[in-house]
Design a protein around this motif. Structure first.
Motif, PDB file in Angstrom:
ATOM      1  N   SER A   7      15.417   6.909   3.328  1.00  0.00           N
ATOM      2  CA  SER A   7      14.194   7.661   3.121  1.00  0.00           C
ATOM      3  C   SER A   7      13.856   7.644   1.636  1.00  0.00           C
ATOM      4  N   GLY A   8      12.616   8.045   1.323  1.00  0.00           N
ATOM      5  CA  GLY A   8      12.233   8.177  -0.075  1.00  0.00           C
ATOM      6  C   GLY A   8      11.311   7.108  -0.606  1.00  0.00           C
ATOM      7  N   GLY A   9      11.003   6.104   0.188  1.00  0.00           N
ATOM      8  CA  GLY A   9      10.086   5.073  -0.273  1.00  0.00           C
ATOM      9  C   GLY A   9       8.657   5.593  -0.344  1.00  0.00           C
ATOM     10  N   GLY A  10       7.772   4.761  -0.900  1.00  0.00           N
ATOM     11  CA  GLY A  10       6.377   5.159  -0.987  1.00  0.00           C
ATOM     12  C   GLY A  10       5.623   4.335  -1.994  1.00  0.00           C
ATOM     13  N   LEU A  11       4.421   4.816  -2.319  1.00  0.00           N
ATOM     14  CA  LEU A  11       3.553   4.160  -3.301  1.00  0.00           C
ATOM     15  C   LEU A  11       3.657   4.894  -4.630  1.00  0.00           C
ATOM     16  N   VAL A  12       3.888   4.148  -5.703  1.00  0.00           N
ATOM     17  CA  VAL A  12       4.021   4.745  -7.025  1.00  0.00           C
ATOM     18  C   VAL A  12       3.340   3.843  -8.048  1.00  0.00           C
ATOM     19  N   GLU A  13       2.816   4.437  -9.092  1.00  0.00           N
ATOM     20  CA  GLU A  13       2.169   3.658 -10.148  1.00  0.00           C
ATOM     21  C   GLU A  13       3.224   3.015 -11.057  1.00  0.00           C
ATOM     22  N   THR A  91       8.281  -4.101  -6.055  1.00  0.00           N
ATOM     23  CA  THR A  91       7.695  -3.913  -4.725  1.00  0.00           C
ATOM     24  C   THR A  91       8.452  -4.723  -3.678  1.00  0.00           C
ATOM     25  N   ALA A  92       8.955  -4.035  -2.660  1.00  0.00           N
ATOM     26  CA  ALA A  92       9.755  -4.683  -1.623  1.00  0.00           C
ATOM     27  C   ALA A  92      10.135  -3.654  -0.572  1.00  0.00           C
ATOM     28  N   VAL A  93      10.710  -4.140   0.516  1.00  0.00           N
ATOM     29  CA  VAL A  93      11.388  -3.254   1.454  1.00  0.00           C
ATOM     30  C   VAL A  93      12.830  -3.113   0.966  1.00  0.00           C
ATOM     31  N   TYR A  94      13.264  -1.879   0.820  1.00  0.00           N
ATOM     32  CA  TYR A  94      14.614  -1.594   0.333  1.00  0.00           C
ATOM     33  C   TYR A  94      15.506  -1.206   1.499  1.00  0.00           C
ATOM     34  N   PHE A  95      16.670  -1.855   1.572  1.00  0.00           N
ATOM     35  CA  PHE A  95      17.607  -1.638   2.661  1.00  0.00           C
ATOM     36  C   PHE A  95      18.910  -1.043   2.125  1.00  0.00           C
ATOM     37  N   CYS A  96      19.399  -0.048   2.812  1.00  0.00           N
ATOM     38  CA  CYS A  96      20.730   0.470   2.543  1.00  0.00           C
ATOM     39  C   CYS A  96      21.745  -0.396   3.281  1.00  0.00           C
ATOM     40  N   ALA A  97      22.893  -0.635   2.662  1.00  0.00           N
ATOM     41  CA  ALA A  97      23.903  -1.508   3.244  1.00  0.00           C
ATOM     42  C   ALA A  97      25.284  -0.906   3.066  1.00  0.00           C
ATOM     43  N   GLY A 119      15.351   0.035   6.587  1.00  0.00           N
ATOM     44  CA  GLY A 119      14.528  -0.298   5.438  1.00  0.00           C
ATOM     45  C   GLY A 119      13.447   0.725   5.167  1.00  0.00           C
ATOM     46  N   THR A 120      13.064   0.827   3.898  1.00  0.00           N
ATOM     47  CA  THR A 120      11.982   1.703   3.485  1.00  0.00           C
ATOM     48  C   THR A 120      11.129   0.960   2.457  1.00  0.00           C
ATOM     49  N   GLN A 121       9.805   1.053   2.615  1.00  0.00           N
ATOM     50  CA  GLN A 121       8.890   0.305   1.763  1.00  0.00           C
ATOM     51  C   GLN A 121       8.703   0.998   0.420  1.00  0.00           C
ATOM     52  N   VAL A 122       8.822   0.224  -0.642  1.00  0.00           N
ATOM     53  CA  VAL A 122       8.498   0.695  -1.989  1.00  0.00           C
ATOM     54  C   VAL A 122       7.382  -0.195  -2.522  1.00  0.00           C
ATOM     55  N   THR A 123       6.268   0.420  -2.893  1.00  0.00           N
ATOM     56  CA  THR A 123       5.130  -0.315  -3.435  1.00  0.00           C
ATOM     57  C   THR A 123       4.790   0.239  -4.806  1.00  0.00           C
ATOM     58  N   VAL A 124       4.777  -0.639  -5.795  1.00  0.00           N
ATOM     59  CA  VAL A 124       4.445  -0.250  -7.165  1.00  0.00           C
ATOM     60  C   VAL A 124       3.094  -0.873  -7.504  1.00  0.00           C
ATOM     61  N   SER A 125       2.089  -0.029  -7.627  1.00  0.00           N
ATOM     62  CA  SER A 125       0.732  -0.528  -7.835  1.00  0.00           C
ATOM     63  C   SER A 125      -0.138   0.562  -8.431  1.00  0.00           C
ATOM     64  N   SER A 126      -1.104   0.144  -9.252  1.00  0.00           N
ATOM     65  CA  SER A 126      -2.065   1.105  -9.789  1.00  0.00           C
ATOM     66  C   SER A 126      -3.328   1.124  -8.938  1.00  0.00           C
TER      67      SER A 126
END
Length: 126
Positions: A7-13, A91-97, A119-126
């Protein structure tokens, strides 16, 4: 069998921060080395950061050194990835292993990992 839920992914600048969490169940997480891998569109999955079962040894990919911090709380069966100074290339899908042997200097190849989260999506974008 070990189950992992991220958990904890999302969109961030760009320049922002996120904290990923990975909760395990089924077996005590203290039995396992754990880590975070990521996969961007069109690219292979790569190791980002790994930590040994006790939490004493941490490993980071060169691309995230000084920006990401891995930790774990075995009493809570949880691993974390604190991500600071994020850039678009993160920016990617992050997987715990979990469930692998480490060299103690770098994460293993994804093919050597036994257990994966969804997996949880992390997107870095303005």
């Amino acid at each position: 069998q070990l189950q992992l839920v991220e958990s904890g992914g999302g969109l961030v600048e760009p320049g922002g921060s996120l904290r990923l969490s990975c909760v395990t169940s089924g077996l005590p997480s203290s039995y396992f080395n754990m880590g975070w891998f990521r996969q961007a569109p069109g690219k292979e999955r790569e190791g980002v950061s790994c930590i040994d079962s006790s939490g004493a040894i941490t490993m980071y990919a060169e691309s995230v050194k000084g920006r990401f911090t891995i930790s774990r709380d075995n009493a809570k069966n949880t691993a974390y990835l604190q991500m600071d100074s994020l850039i678009a290339e993160d920016t990617a899908v992050y997987f715990c292993a979990a469930g692998f042997i480490t060299s103690r200097t770098q994460c293993p190849s994804p093919s050597e990992v036994r257990f994966w989260g969804q997996g949880t999506q992390v997107t870095v974008s303005s």
